[in-house]
Design an enzyme around this catalytic site. Sequence first.
Site, PDB file in Angstrom:
ATOM      1  N   ARG A  60       0.836  -1.206   0.000  1.00  0.00           N
ATOM      2  CA  ARG A  60       0.000   0.000   0.000  1.00  0.00           C
ATOM      3  C   ARG A  60       0.871   1.256   0.000  1.00  0.00           C
ATOM      4  NH1 ARG A  60      -3.810   2.202   4.902  1.00  0.00           N
ATOM      5  NH2 ARG A  60      -5.002   3.742   3.703  1.00  0.00           N
ATOM      6  N   HIS A  64       0.873   3.859  -3.110  1.00  0.00           N
ATOM      7  CA  HIS A  64       0.407   5.212  -2.824  1.00  0.00           C
ATOM      8  C   HIS A  64       1.529   6.231  -2.983  1.00  0.00           C
ATOM      9  CE1 HIS A  64      -3.589   4.302  -0.594  1.00  0.00           C
ATOM     10  NE2 HIS A  64      -3.357   3.416  -1.554  1.00  0.00           N
ATOM     11  N   SER A  74       7.575  10.448  -0.934  1.00  0.00           N
ATOM     12  CA  SER A  74       6.828  11.592  -0.397  1.00  0.00           C
ATOM     13  C   SER A  74       5.750  11.149   0.578  1.00  0.00           C
ATOM     14  CB  SER A  74       6.216  12.407  -1.534  1.00  0.00           C
ATOM     15  OG  SER A  74       5.439  11.592  -2.397  1.00  0.00           O
ATOM     16  N   ASN A  89      -5.168   7.739   2.465  1.00  0.00           N
ATOM     17  CA  ASN A  89      -4.012   7.380   3.287  1.00  0.00           C
ATOM     18  C   ASN A  89      -4.321   7.334   4.781  1.00  0.00           C
ATOM     19  OD1 ASN A  89      -2.162   6.985   1.208  1.00  0.00           O
ATOM     20  ND2 ASN A  89      -1.610   9.147   1.104  1.00  0.00           N
ATOM     21  N   HIS A 187      -4.364  -7.068  -3.590  1.00  0.00           N
ATOM     22  CA  HIS A 187      -5.429  -7.244  -2.611  1.00  0.00           C
ATOM     23  C   HIS A 187      -5.632  -8.705  -2.228  1.00  0.00           C
ATOM     24  CE1 HIS A 187      -7.614  -3.130  -3.310  1.00  0.00           C
ATOM     25  NE2 HIS A 187      -6.409  -3.011  -2.772  1.00  0.00           N
ATOM     26  N   ASP A 240      -1.287 -15.083  -3.477  1.00  0.00           N
ATOM     27  CA  ASP A 240      -1.606 -16.065  -4.511  1.00  0.00           C
ATOM     28  C   ASP A 240      -2.662 -15.477  -5.431  1.00  0.00           C
ATOM     29  OD1 ASP A 240      -3.962 -16.180  -3.055  1.00  0.00           O
ATOM     30  OD2 ASP A 240      -3.518 -18.130  -2.143  1.00  0.00           O
TER      31      ASP A 240
END
Length: 312
Positions: A60, A64, A74, A89, A187, A240
Site C-alpha cells: 500500500r 500510494h 513523499s 491514506n 489485494h 496467490d
Amino acid sequence: MATRNYSLVSLLVLLYVFTSHAQLTANFYSSSCPNLESIVQSATETAVRSNSRTPASLLRLFFHDCFVQGCDASVLLVDAGGEQTARANRNLQALDVIEAIKSAVEASCNGTVSCADVLALATRDGVVLSGGPSWTVLLGRQDATTASEEEANRNLPGPSSSLSFLINLFAGKGLNLQELVALSGAHTVGFAPCRAFRTHIYNESNIDTEFAISARANCPFEGGDDILSPLDVTTRAVFDNAYYTNLVSLRGLFHSDQELFNNGPADSIVQSYVASGSVFFRDFAAAMVKLGNISPPAGSSVEIRRVCSRVN
C-alpha cells in the site's frame, strides 16, 4: 486533430516512463552500499515475523507513493498538509518498518540510499515472504522534499472507483488495463476497514448474497467504521491468485475490486489469472517494475533523506 493530440499524449507518457526506467539500474549501489539488499531483506523478515500484515502494508505504501508525484518517498513525510492526511491514506501502516530498515541501512551506508529505494526493496521482499513472486528492483531513486495532500486526493483511487475511472487513472501513469488488473492482485493480502466497503455489501447487486451476509456480520450498517475485514477471505495472508477466483465468484470486498469482473473489458484478464497463478505472478512482477519506474516531475526538489519521515 484529436487523434494526433491523443497520440502525442500517449507518446509523451511512454517517453516519461521509459526515460525514468533508463535512470534506474539494478547495480546502482554495488560500490557505495554493496550489502544493501541483504540488509533490507533481513530487516523486512524481522518485521514480517512480528506482524503478518506487513507485506500488505508495504504494498500500500509503495503504490500510494508512486501514484503521487512519482516514486519519491513523499508518502513517508510527516508534514501538515502532506500525503498522509489524504483520504486514501488513513491509518497508513508499516511507516515504522521503513524507518527501522532505513536506520539499519544508514548504519552501513550513511547518507547513500534513498528512502524511496528502501521502500521499493522492502515491498518486493515482503511479497516474496508472503509467497509471491520476486523481481529485480531497479534502484537510483531520490527522495522528495515536499508532499501534497491535494495531489494525493487527486491521484489515488478509492474503494468505490468505477472501472472506467481506474483505467483512465492508470493510463495517466503509463499503465495499461492488464497492469491495472495485475497490480490489483495485491489485494490478495491485507485488510480493509468497514467504511471502505459498507456500501458494496449493503446496497449493491454485483455481489454474492452469502458473501454479503457474511461480510455484514463484521461490518454493521451503522458504526464500526474501523472494524477490519480481509480483502481476500480465502487465503488472507498468502500472496496467490485467490483474489481473482473471489472476483469470479462475486466475492470482491470493494466495489472497485468487483469492477474488474463485471461484464467488462477486464473480465478475460481476471479469468486468465484464475486459470494460472504463474501468469499472474509474471504479470504482477512486470507491473511492479513499471510502477516503480514512475519518476517525480522534472525539476522536483529531491535529496537522500537520512530519516524517512522528515527532510534533512
